[in-house]
Design an enzyme around this catalytic site. Structure first.
Site, mmCIF file in Angstrom:
data_model
loop_
_atom_site.group_PDB
_atom_site.id
_atom_site.type_symbol
_atom_site.label_atom_id
_atom_site.label_comp_id
_atom_site.label_asym_id
_atom_site.label_seq_id
_atom_site.Cartn_x
_atom_site.Cartn_y
_atom_site.Cartn_z
ATOM 1 N N ALA A 24 0.800 -1.233 0.000
ATOM 2 C CA ALA A 24 0.000 0.000 0.000
ATOM 3 C C ALA A 24 0.832 1.283 0.000
ATOM 4 O O ALA A 24 0.415 2.297 -0.564
ATOM 5 C CB ALA A 24 -0.948 0.002 1.197
ATOM 6 N N PHE A 35 -6.825 3.019 2.648
ATOM 7 C CA PHE A 35 -8.191 2.892 3.144
ATOM 8 C C PHE A 35 -8.266 2.419 4.592
ATOM 9 O O PHE A 35 -9.273 2.576 5.250
ATOM 10 C CB PHE A 35 -8.976 1.953 2.226
ATOM 11 C CG PHE A 35 -8.929 2.412 0.801
ATOM 12 C CD1 PHE A 35 -9.536 3.600 0.440
ATOM 13 C CD2 PHE A 35 -8.231 1.697 -0.159
ATOM 14 C CE1 PHE A 35 -9.478 4.058 -0.866
ATOM 15 C CE2 PHE A 35 -8.169 2.147 -1.474
ATOM 16 C CZ PHE A 35 -8.792 3.331 -1.825
ATOM 17 N N ARG A 36 -7.186 1.870 5.083
ATOM 18 C CA ARG A 36 -7.202 1.369 6.463
ATOM 19 C C ARG A 36 -6.786 2.415 7.485
ATOM 20 O O ARG A 36 -6.872 2.191 8.674
ATOM 21 C CB ARG A 36 -6.274 0.150 6.583
ATOM 22 C CG ARG A 36 -6.820 -1.089 5.904
ATOM 23 C CD ARG A 36 -5.747 -2.125 5.766
ATOM 24 N NE ARG A 36 -4.575 -1.585 5.053
ATOM 25 C CZ ARG A 36 -3.459 -2.241 4.862
ATOM 26 N NH1 ARG A 36 -3.318 -3.432 5.352
ATOM 27 N NH2 ARG A 36 -2.465 -1.687 4.188
ATOM 28 N N GLN A 103 0.405 -6.451 -3.473
ATOM 29 C CA GLN A 103 -0.821 -6.474 -2.678
ATOM 30 C C GLN A 103 -1.778 -5.396 -3.190
ATOM 31 O O GLN A 103 -2.894 -5.275 -2.709
ATOM 32 C CB GLN A 103 -0.495 -6.175 -1.204
ATOM 33 C CG GLN A 103 0.386 -7.217 -0.538
ATOM 34 C CD GLN A 103 0.802 -6.782 0.856
ATOM 35 O OE1 GLN A 103 1.572 -5.831 1.023
ATOM 36 N NE2 GLN A 103 0.316 -7.470 1.869
ATOM 37 N N HIS A 123 -4.093 -9.663 -4.460
ATOM 38 C CA HIS A 123 -5.423 -9.272 -3.998
ATOM 39 C C HIS A 123 -6.342 -8.906 -5.162
ATOM 40 O O HIS A 123 -7.325 -8.198 -4.978
ATOM 41 C CB HIS A 123 -5.325 -8.105 -3.001
ATOM 42 C CG HIS A 123 -4.584 -8.473 -1.753
ATOM 43 N ND1 HIS A 123 -4.153 -7.551 -0.820
ATOM 44 C CD2 HIS A 123 -4.178 -9.685 -1.260
ATOM 45 C CE1 HIS A 123 -3.523 -8.174 0.169
ATOM 46 N NE2 HIS A 123 -3.522 -9.465 -0.087
ATOM 47 N N CYS A 159 -25.683 -13.927 -17.898
ATOM 48 C CA CYS A 159 -26.351 -14.902 -17.020
ATOM 49 C C CYS A 159 -27.124 -14.262 -15.875
ATOM 50 O O CYS A 159 -27.773 -14.959 -15.097
ATOM 51 C CB CYS A 159 -25.325 -15.896 -16.471
ATOM 52 S SG CYS A 159 -24.304 -15.219 -15.154
ATOM 53 N N SER A 197 5.557 -1.912 1.892
ATOM 54 C CA SER A 197 4.624 -2.799 2.602
ATOM 55 C C SER A 197 5.049 -2.890 4.054
ATOM 56 O O SER A 197 6.231 -3.024 4.357
ATOM 57 C CB SER A 197 4.610 -4.199 1.992
ATOM 58 O OG SER A 197 3.796 -5.052 2.781
HETATM 59 ZN ZN LIG Z 1 -22.393 -14.091 -15.790
#
Ligand SMILES: [Zn+2]
Length: 257
Positions: A24, A35-36, A103, A123, A159, A197
């Site tokens: 990060a 964000f943390r 990450q 991630h 779908c 990190s």
């Molecule tokens: Zn789909």
């Protein structure tokens, strides 16, 4: 202070499998908020709304998730690679990069010029959206456009399954192939460079350990101390951008590029 970048440059030149591990801190240097951190986005949302299980079963959770994800996406879309990203991309061009294990979900390694096959995104990525039912992938901007027009939780054209950014959420398992590949590359590396990190999020944080155990030299470049500092060969507590730029400058001098 000059001595450490010089030593790292030497190791880059003489190593055969250089693995970079980015976190990060690298993104924040490009202006993407962490964000943390306190005052961050998490203070304004209920983390429970973002557990993967809730996303699967609740329309309301999906709507809240997309609201937050949109807020997080804006600064990411605008962000530009910084000097450290560019240095890592240059390493690839010189043939001095085995891979980047990241990450981060912001796609900045690609914007800097690294190729798909050199970047392992532990991630996932926020730049793509995928259908949780059939796996169809969509460009993130295309889906954001639907949200802008009033859709609150988007669904798959093919779908009807729920769409989600291709990032790993709380309660969602780590991507198997990427995680395995990252461990494998870590174990084979002879120089492992951690950039931005704090090495606290598992299982990623154990990768430097794997590298070190298999004989790699370990370099940690991070603004704050990390739990692995004491086993590193070189630790630099500083901004990654200027440090990586100075390391690459020395690599180029030495290789006469
Ligand atoms: Zn789909």
């Amino acid at each position: 202070m000059e001595e450490k970048p010089k030593q790292v440059a030497q190791w880059i030149i003489h190593s055969k499998r250089v693995v970079v591990f980015s976190g990060a801190g690298l993104s924040t240097e490009s202006g993407i908020p962490d964000f943390r951190s306190p005052g961050g986005i998490w203070d304004r949302y209920n983390p429970e709304d973002f557990y993967f299980q809730n996303f699967l079963v609740s329309e309301a959770s999906r709507e809240k998730y997309w609201q937050m994800a949109t807020e997080m996406y804006e600064p990411m879309k605008k962000a530009q690679p910084n000097l450290a990203h560019l240095a890592i991309a240059e390493m690839e061009r010189f043939g001095k990069l085995d891979c980047v294990i990241t990450q981060n979900i912001d796609g900045l390694h690609f914007k800097a010029g690294n190729s798909e096959e050199k970047v392992i995104q532990l991630h996932g990525t926020a730049m793509t959206v995928s259908c949780l039912n059939c796996g169809k992938r969509y460009d993130r901007d295309e889906i954001q456009e639907r949200l802008r027009k009033g859709v609150k939780a988007p669904y798959c054209d093919d779908c009807g399954g729920p769409l989600k950014p291709a990032t790993i959420s709380f309660g969602q398992s780590m991507p198997e192939r990427e995680t395995e590949e990252a461990y494998h590359r870590s174990s084979l590396s002879d120089l492992f460079i951690v950039i931005g990190s704090s090495l606290v999020v598992q299982p990623a944080a154990s990768m430097p350990l794997v590298a070190k155990r298999n004989g790699a030299k370990l370099v940690i470049i991070n603004r704050d101390p990390t739990p692995y500092d004491n086993m590193a060969d070189i630790v630099i507590h500083d901004q990654a951008g200027p440090i990586m730029a100075s390391i690459l400058e020395k690599v180029k001098e030495e290789l006469e590029i």
